[in-house]
Design an enzyme around this catalytic site. Structure first.
Site, short mmCIF file in Angstrom:
data_model
loop_
_atom_site.label_atom_id
_atom_site.label_comp_id
_atom_site.label_asym_id
_atom_site.label_seq_id
_atom_site.Cartn_x
_atom_site.Cartn_y
_atom_site.Cartn_z
N HIS A 86 0.82 -1.20 0.00
CA HIS A 86 0.00 0.00 0.00
C HIS A 86 0.87 1.27 0.00
CE1 HIS A 86 -3.98 -1.82 0.55
NE2 HIS A 86 -3.34 -2.75 1.25
N GLU B 52 -0.05 4.18 -0.61
CA GLU B 52 -0.84 5.35 -0.21
C GLU B 52 -0.71 5.65 1.28
OE1 GLU B 52 -3.86 1.86 -0.19
OE2 GLU B 52 -1.96 2.41 -1.14
N SER C 25 -18.73 23.88 16.25
CA SER C 25 -18.39 23.02 17.38
C SER C 25 -17.12 23.46 18.10
CB SER C 25 -18.18 21.58 16.90
OG SER C 25 -17.01 21.50 16.09
N GLY C 26 -16.36 24.34 17.48
CA GLY C 26 -15.07 24.73 18.05
C GLY C 26 -13.92 24.04 17.34
N GLY C 27 -14.21 23.08 16.46
CA GLY C 27 -13.18 22.36 15.74
C GLY C 27 -12.89 22.95 14.37
N VAL C 28 -11.88 22.39 13.72
CA VAL C 28 -11.45 22.88 12.41
C VAL C 28 -12.54 22.68 11.37
CG1 VAL C 28 -9.73 22.61 10.58
CG2 VAL C 28 -9.05 22.36 12.96
N SER D 292 -15.92 22.31 11.34
CA SER D 292 -17.10 23.18 11.34
C SER D 292 -16.72 24.63 11.08
CB SER D 292 -17.87 23.05 12.66
OG SER D 292 -17.12 23.57 13.74
N LYS E 274 -8.30 16.09 6.26
CA LYS E 274 -8.06 17.12 7.26
C LYS E 274 -6.99 18.13 6.83
CE LYS E 274 -9.47 17.15 11.08
NZ LYS E 274 -10.63 17.77 11.75
#
Length: 514
Positions: A169, A171, A222-225, A227, A369
């Site tokens: 793999h 990748e 939500s406070g995260g990246v 959202s 991400k």
């Protein structure tokens, strides 16, 4: 736009293939084995990748590929199951291996042309293997290009037709120089390397405008990246039609609510509506131990909270719900033959009840991400948001293993604040980590504090290195730092008397415990 099609046969790493190809600034699209030919007229297809998968090519009902994949005149790369499928389709033979290979193995390269030409004179690599079958005879026109001690044909090539196969793999980050191997295949395909984050931003903005039209859209922060970038993208695309709400689930990290409020309240046309729904979530979670049931309870509570928030806002025409779903959320929530095996459900995946009348909008669902972080920077978000570590949608509810209540969440929240605070005090260490957090285990142990016997909870600390969340390795945190974390947790967080460190990678574990 030039596109490489990735035909998905069920590998947990299929989305990683897409991500690596994009890192080579080339557009990629994932398609199912029975639908891939429909994409030929939608894209300028310059290559095809056949993914890995859990099946054996010779078993009844195993997913296959039509012969057209090898007759349209573009390079083809088969990975693991994809290589075996190519062998079988073109006249070679595959059988169950006498010695199965799982984990990292040493690969010896025998032919440096084509997909190995970027490796110079590097004769051997460490590669990730995950197969129980082996190729015993190659199709006409192919030669073996690499081997391991237990696998005679670990890679193959038909240089004339530009068909290639690898049993490992490339990748994954577990394979040395895997990106270079994929990059060489992309070059063989003749890519013009037109795919960039700026182009991605422009395309997503147009897609959002097309999907939203003249309607209004609700986005939950939500406070995260994820959202935050979703909200910033929507604000760029349809600023006057965007309504943001923050649902305080009671399962959030320390200062998440105040951080979001200070950053976004003055940024958006309609501001940010704060909604305390913690009672709803804790009531829904009462007595639940099973991780899947937790996620479903949290997902259902989100839906109820959204409905309540809508009524309170009295925003006319708000009937689209935007969520920051990403690739890993999708792949780990899928359970369809020919697609990836299900790992866990995700509270953002599975659909909203029709009675709410919401249309679901997930503009980032085909992004990883690191792409989202770059996109956030392109949209003008500060690094304090774009470089924030991932935080699961279900929040601290899945960092309390076992039943969830306010007391347990308060303990893990305080512990998590200390753990992240200690790590962030070392900028170099902090920047090297994909994720670091504290979790509370359903275990009580005997301890001695102040000359008295204690019988309290066990806290688990987890820190991992990763580039995409699909694979991860445990971080080698210096013992002195771990010891300091342990001392602070036991001294400062009432209810904890023992601390352990998780050294398990992904796979076989997941990054989160539940």
């Amino acid at each position: 736009m030039q596109t490489i099609l990735i035909i998905d046969f069920g590998s947990q790493f299929t989305q990683l293939i897409a991500r690596r190809i994009r890192e080579c600034q080339t557009h990629s699209v994932i398609v199912s084995p029975d639908k891939w030919e429909d994409e030929l007229n939608k894209h300028d297809v310059i290559g095809i990748v056949l993914s890995g998968g859990p099946a054996s090519v010779y078993e009844e009902g195993a997913p296959g590929i039509s012969a057209r994949a090898f007759t349209i005149g573009v390079p083809v790369l088969g990975i693991c199951y994809g290589m075996q499928l190519m062998v079988r389709a073109l006249g070679g033979q595959v059988r169950g291996a006498e010695t199965r290979e799982y984990g990292n193995r040493v690969l010896w390269i025998d032919d440096f042309r084509s997909i190995f030409n970027a490796l110079g004179e590097q004769v051997r690599l460490s590669v990730l293997m995950s197969h129980g079958d082996e190729v015993v005879s190659l199709p006409l026109g192919f030669i073996s290009t690499a081997h391991t001690n237990d696998c005679t044909h670990a890679a193959m090539a038909d240089h004339t037709r530009k068909f290639y196969g690898v049993q490992f793999h490339p990748e994954t980050t577990n394979t040395t120089d895997g990106l270079a191997i994929i990059g060489s295949f992309v070059s063989v395909c003749g890519s013009k390397q037109e795919y960039t984050v700026r182009n991605l931003k422009d395309r997503l903005i147009e897609e959002v405008r097309s999907a939203v039209g003249d309607k209004h859209v609700l986005c939950a922060l939500s406070g995260g990246v994820d959202s935050a970038v979703t909200a910033a993208l929507l604000h760029e695309a349809v600023p006057d039609q965007l309504h943001c709400v923050m649902i305080d689930t009671g399962l959030m990290r320390h200062d998440d609510v105040s951080d979001v409020e200070s950053l976004f309240s003055g940024r958006f046309v309609h501001g940010v509506r704060m909604h305390d729904a913690s009672d709803l979530f804790f009531d829904a979670l009462r007595g639940i131990e099973d991780p899947e049931m937790k996620r479903k309870a949290i997902g259902t509570s989100f839906i109820v909270a959204f409905e309540t928030a809508l009524k309170e806002m009295q925003a006319e025409g708000v009937n689209i719900l935007a969520q920051g779903t990403l690739y890993p959320d999708v792949i780990e929530s899928t359970n369809v033959r020919g697609k990836s095996s299900k790992i866990k459900s995700h509270h953002n995946v599975g659909g909203l009840p029709e009675k709410l009348g919401f249309t679901l909008l997930e503009p980032l669902k085909w992004c990883f991400k690191d792409e989202v972080r770059e996109l956030g920077t392109e949209l003008g978000l500060p690094s304090t948001i774009t470089q924030r570590q991932p935080f699961p949608g279900p929040g601290l509810g899945i960092r309390v293993v076992g039943p969830v209540d306010r007391e347990s969440v308060a303990i893990v929240r305080a512990a998590d604040k200390i753990v992240r605070g200690v790590i962030s005090a070392d900028p170099e260490l902090n920047s090297s980590l994909w994720q670091v957090y504290a979790a509370l285990l359903p275990v009580r142990t005997v301890g001695v504090m102040g000359d008295a016997r204690t019988y309290d909870r066990m806290c688990l600390v987890r820190a991992v290195h990763s580039t995409d969340g699909m694979t991860a390795t445990a971080a080698d945190i210096p013992f002195g730092i771990l010891n300091w974390i342990s001392m602070r947790l036991i001294n400062e967080v009432k209810g904890i008397n023992r601390v352990v460190y998780d050294i398990t990678g992904k796979p076989p574990a997941t990054i989160e415990l539940e």
